[in-house]
Design a protein around this motif. Structure first.
Motif, PDB file in Angstrom:
ATOM      1  N   GLN A 182      18.003  -9.005  -7.066  1.00  0.00           N
ATOM      2  CA  GLN A 182      17.547  -7.583  -6.554  1.00  0.00           C
ATOM      3  C   GLN A 182      15.794  -7.859  -6.442  1.00  0.00           C
ATOM      4  OE1 GLN A 182      18.415  -4.560  -9.785  1.00  0.00           O
ATOM      5  NE2 GLN A 182      20.085  -5.959 -10.182  1.00  0.00           N
ATOM      6  N   ARG A 183      15.298  -6.797  -5.592  1.00  0.00           N
ATOM      7  CA  ARG A 183      13.968  -6.988  -5.185  1.00  0.00           C
ATOM      8  C   ARG A 183      13.333  -5.589  -4.958  1.00  0.00           C
ATOM      9  NH1 ARG A 183      11.751 -11.461  -2.010  1.00  0.00           N
ATOM     10  NH2 ARG A 183       9.804 -10.206  -1.866  1.00  0.00           N
ATOM     11  N   SER A 184      12.161  -5.361  -5.288  1.00  0.00           N
ATOM     12  CA  SER A 184      11.537  -4.193  -4.658  1.00  0.00           C
ATOM     13  C   SER A 184      10.048  -4.656  -4.098  1.00  0.00           C
ATOM     14  CB  SER A 184      11.449  -3.103  -5.632  1.00  0.00           C
ATOM     15  OG  SER A 184      10.751  -3.650  -6.866  1.00  0.00           O
ATOM     16  N   THR A 185       9.344  -3.757  -3.805  1.00  0.00           N
ATOM     17  CA  THR A 185       7.813  -4.113  -3.489  1.00  0.00           C
ATOM     18  C   THR A 185       7.228  -5.076  -4.295  1.00  0.00           C
ATOM     19  OG1 THR A 185       7.774  -2.555  -2.289  1.00  0.00           O
ATOM     20  CG2 THR A 185       5.706  -3.470  -2.536  1.00  0.00           C
ATOM     21  N   SER A 186       7.456  -4.851  -5.772  1.00  0.00           N
ATOM     22  CA  SER A 186       6.491  -5.443  -6.632  1.00  0.00           C
ATOM     23  C   SER A 186       7.233  -6.033  -7.848  1.00  0.00           C
ATOM     24  CB  SER A 186       5.338  -4.564  -7.279  1.00  0.00           C
ATOM     25  OG  SER A 186       6.033  -3.515  -7.968  1.00  0.00           O
ATOM     26  N   CYS A 187       8.803  -6.112  -7.598  1.00  0.00           N
ATOM     27  CA  CYS A 187       9.475  -6.597  -8.907  1.00  0.00           C
ATOM     28  C   CYS A 187      10.764  -7.402  -8.033  1.00  0.00           C
ATOM     29  CB  CYS A 187       9.919  -5.339  -9.470  1.00  0.00           C
ATOM     30  SG  CYS A 187      11.210  -5.917 -10.805  1.00  0.00           S
ATOM     31  N   MET A 188      11.017  -8.498  -8.942  1.00  0.00           N
ATOM     32  CA  MET A 188      12.055  -9.608  -8.412  1.00  0.00           C
ATOM     33  C   MET A 188      12.820  -9.776  -9.626  1.00  0.00           C
ATOM     34  SD  MET A 188      11.381 -13.034  -6.452  1.00  0.00           S
ATOM     35  CE  MET A 188      10.357 -12.155  -5.235  1.00  0.00           C
ATOM     36  N   ILE A 189      14.279  -9.585  -9.579  1.00  0.00           N
ATOM     37  CA  ILE A 189      15.343 -10.108 -10.468  1.00  0.00           C
ATOM     38  C   ILE A 189      16.014 -11.116  -9.983  1.00  0.00           C
ATOM     39  CG2 ILE A 189      17.017  -9.250 -11.924  1.00  0.00           C
ATOM     40  CD1 ILE A 189      15.621  -6.536 -12.019  1.00  0.00           C
ATOM     41  N   GLY A 190      16.351 -12.198 -10.623  1.00  0.00           N
ATOM     42  CA  GLY A 190      17.173 -13.312 -10.210  1.00  0.00           C
ATOM     43  C   GLY A 190      17.636 -14.136 -11.286  1.00  0.00           C
ATOM     44  N   THR A 191      18.244 -15.219 -10.928  1.00  0.00           N
ATOM     45  CA  THR A 191      18.562 -16.205 -11.815  1.00  0.00           C
ATOM     46  C   THR A 191      17.782 -17.720 -11.639  1.00  0.00           C
ATOM     47  OG1 THR A 191      20.307 -16.965 -10.366  1.00  0.00           O
ATOM     48  CG2 THR A 191      20.968 -15.227 -11.954  1.00  0.00           C
ATOM     49  N   TRP A 192      17.846 -18.566 -12.543  1.00  0.00           N
ATOM     50  CA  TRP A 192      17.146 -19.989 -12.523  1.00  0.00           C
ATOM     51  C   TRP A 192      18.264 -20.864 -13.101  1.00  0.00           C
ATOM     52  CZ3 TRP A 192      13.266 -22.245 -10.103  1.00  0.00           C
ATOM     53  CH2 TRP A 192      12.904 -23.433 -10.551  1.00  0.00           C
ATOM     54  N   VAL A 193      18.472 -21.749 -12.824  1.00  0.00           N
ATOM     55  CA  VAL A 193      19.474 -22.834 -13.298  1.00  0.00           C
ATOM     56  C   VAL A 193      18.480 -24.280 -13.632  1.00  0.00           C
ATOM     57  CG1 VAL A 193      21.244 -24.416 -12.916  1.00  0.00           C
ATOM     58  CG2 VAL A 193      21.361 -22.032 -12.027  1.00  0.00           C
TER      59      VAL A 193
END
Length: 300
Positions: free
Chosen positions: A251-262
């Motif tokens: 998910q992302r917006s102009t100033s935010c990002m949500i994700g995963t890291w392995v």
């Protein structure tokens, strides 16, 4: 010597393939989780290991004995709790345990009295007057009381309250510390992760993973949430994309990002050094996500 070793273990019922070429290795002295959804083939595999049914093909050895040819001798060294405990309703709890003790040719009265106290079970009631949880406790006591070299427990925490579940885990941890082996079958990842040091994951009769819990955790996903002072960077493949390849954006917006890291977090932190990050949240590896990934990939 491994407590359990199978090679190409398969079982079919007509056109139904319950197990497909399972190569399972359970080291002696381990707390080993046997994990999979209902209907995955766990119970079929356990019945073969107990010598109760015969494999269609492949080989299985338990405690260095052939499970079919030496099944009777093997079962004397096993403790087993089936997924659906069935006991004689007219007997008391104490008479039930006396019966099991006599059948095994053991003298385990002192140990089953200790376990009854640990599990808070009244042995003088008749089984017909036991609740489901009390019957589960009685089944656990009969499996544990002769201190078998190998414990095979099929969904053992069903109907147990959290306090008794913790008592069970303590008893199983002590058994492993004494050099005995526990094969703990479950469809619940969280309890296997809490108790076991190794795990095998099975689905649709196939063994799709077998490793230590630590190794699985290292491959599991971390959840990452990034808040930027300005606009979030573009993703790789887009014009000016600059994110590291290990970061998957959900998910992302102009100033935010949500994700995963392995994998190890150090490369992510190295990349973030000097970035205009206002806030950062990195959650612990999520084995549940990894577990579901196996299932999705296997079903695809």
């Amino acid at each position: 010597m491994d407590a359990v070793l199978t090679e190409g273990l398969s079982k079919h019922y007509g056109a139904v393939q319950a197990l497909r070429g399972v190569n399972l290795r359970v080291p002696t002295g381990s707390l080993f989780g046997f994990l999979g959804p209902n209907g995955a083939g766990k119970t079929t595999a356990i019945r073969i290991l107990l010598g109760l049914i015969r494999a269609s093909s492949g080989a299985a050895r338990v405690l260095d004995r052939d499970v079919w040819r030496e099944g009777a001798a093997l079962r004397a060294d096993l403790g087993y709790l089936p997924g659906d405990v069935r006991l004689y309703d007219h007997l008391s709890g104490r008479s039930t345990l006396d019966f099991f003790d006599s059948a095994r040719g053991r003298k385990s009265a002192a140990e089953f009295a200790r376990l009854a106290e640990r599990f808070d079970l009244d042995l003088d009631k008749r089984v017909r007057n036991y609740s489901r949880g009390m019957k589960q406790k009685l089944g656990l006591i009969q499996a544990l009381m002769h201190k078998p070299r190998l414990l095979i427990l099929d969904e053992p925490t069903i109907a147990l309250d959290p306090l008794i579940r913790q008592v069970l885990f303590e008893e199983l941890q002590q058994a492993a510390a004494d050099g005995r082996t526990v094969l703990f079958s479950s469809h619940t990842l969280s309890e296997v992760e809490e108790l076991c040091d190794r795990v095998a994951i099975v689905r649709a009769g196939r063994l799709i993973e077998q490793d230590t819990i630590d190794a699985l955790r290292r491959r599991a996903l971390r959840r990452v949430e990034l808040h930027w002072e300005g606009e979030a960077p573009a993703e790789p493949g887009s014009a000016g994309g600059s994110l590291p390849n290990g970061l998957r954006v959900l998910q992302r917006s102009t100033s935010c990002m949500i994700g995963t890291w392995v994998g190890p977090v150090a490369p992510l932190l190295d990349w973030l050094h000097g970035q205009p990050v206002r806030d950062l949240i990195i959650s612990p590896p999520d084995l549940e996500d990894l577990f579901m990934t196996y299932y999705v990939e296997d079903a695809a």
